[in-house]
Write an enzyme that holds these catalytic residues in place. Structure first.
Site, PDB file in Angstrom:
ATOM      1  N   LYS A 164       0.824  -1.204   0.000  1.00  0.00           N
ATOM      2  CA  LYS A 164       0.000   0.000   0.000  1.00  0.00           C
ATOM      3  C   LYS A 164       0.867   1.267   0.000  1.00  0.00           C
ATOM      4  CE  LYS A 164      -3.837  -2.407   2.250  1.00  0.00           C
ATOM      5  NZ  LYS A 164      -4.893  -2.362   3.288  1.00  0.00           N
ATOM      6  N   TYR A 170     -12.456  -2.744  -3.809  1.00  0.00           N
ATOM      7  CA  TYR A 170     -13.061  -2.692  -2.477  1.00  0.00           C
ATOM      8  C   TYR A 170     -14.595  -2.697  -2.522  1.00  0.00           C
ATOM      9  CZ  TYR A 170      -8.507  -1.822  -0.263  1.00  0.00           C
ATOM     10  OH  TYR A 170      -7.218  -1.941   0.210  1.00  0.00           O
ATOM     11  N   ASN A 210      -2.211  -0.257   6.855  1.00  0.00           N
ATOM     12  CA  ASN A 210      -1.680  -1.536   7.346  1.00  0.00           C
ATOM     13  C   ASN A 210      -0.785  -2.243   6.326  1.00  0.00           C
ATOM     14  OD1 ASN A 210      -3.645  -2.354   5.615  1.00  0.00           O
ATOM     15  ND2 ASN A 210      -4.838  -3.531   7.084  1.00  0.00           N
ATOM     16  N   HIS A 257      -2.039  -5.627   1.298  1.00  0.00           N
ATOM     17  CA  HIS A 257      -3.284  -6.354   1.057  1.00  0.00           C
ATOM     18  C   HIS A 257      -2.938  -7.700   0.446  1.00  0.00           C
ATOM     19  CE1 HIS A 257      -7.214  -7.464  -0.589  1.00  0.00           C
ATOM     20  NE2 HIS A 257      -6.528  -7.842  -1.652  1.00  0.00           N
ATOM     21  N   GLU A 263      -9.477 -10.399  -8.117  1.00  0.00           N
ATOM     22  CA  GLU A 263      -8.551  -9.281  -7.935  1.00  0.00           C
ATOM     23  C   GLU A 263      -7.427  -9.300  -8.965  1.00  0.00           C
ATOM     24  OE1 GLU A 263      -7.460  -9.653  -3.794  1.00  0.00           O
ATOM     25  OE2 GLU A 263      -9.473  -9.119  -3.119  1.00  0.00           O
TER      26      GLU A 263
END
Ligand code: CMP
Length: 137
Positions: A10, A51, A114, A117, A128
């Protein structure tokens, strides 16, 4: 059982110079290989697809803002039980609850930021991978 998974490092991981560290942890797992990799600033349409299950949740808008705030590294990793395995390397969503030794446990403090992913099932991985690497066979 050989599988493929979609991994995103990320924007916080890229900004903090952790790409090498995180890719290294993935590469060091015996037999896992990277079959696609790209540095890319994710646009809103891509994130809305990725998402889709989180639309309407209170964290959704700030999440999309954050995820489009700078480049991410998207990659496909292939190998033995890689879906479960990368999620184990990542640790649980909340980095404070994540065990030391996991990526989130070692480097994170904020749930949104975080670091990584990883697809949570074969079905998600397939969906995805098509979003981020539509040309991949
Ligand atoms: P990830 O599991 O990759 O996909 C959903 C993301 O939404 C998650 O990582 C976090 O970045 C973010 N997220 C999930 N739950 C929360 C929450 N309660 N507050 C803020 N961000 C969240």
């Amino acid at each position: 059982m050989s599988q493929r998974t979609l991994v995103l490092l990320k924007p916080d991981a890229v900004r903090r110079g952790l790409v090498g560290e995180l890719l290294g942890r993935i590469e060091r797992k015996a037999g896992w290989t990277i079959s696609a990799l790209e540095l890319r600033t994710l646009d809103r349409p891509t994130l809305e697809q990725h998402y889709a299950e989180h639309v309407g949740r209170p964290f959704y808008e700030p999440l999309v803002e954050f995820m489009s705030s700078g480049p991410s590294v998207a990659l496909v990793v292939e190998g033995e039980r890689v879906i479960e395995g990368v999620r184990a390397l990542a640790g649980p969503t909340d980095p404070i609850a994540a065990a030391p030794g996991s990526i989130r446990g070692d480097f994170g403090t904020i749930t949104r930021e975080n670091l990584i992913h990883a697809s949570d099932s074969e079905q998600s991985a397939e969906r995805e991978i098509k979003i981020f690497f539509p040309g991949l066979a």
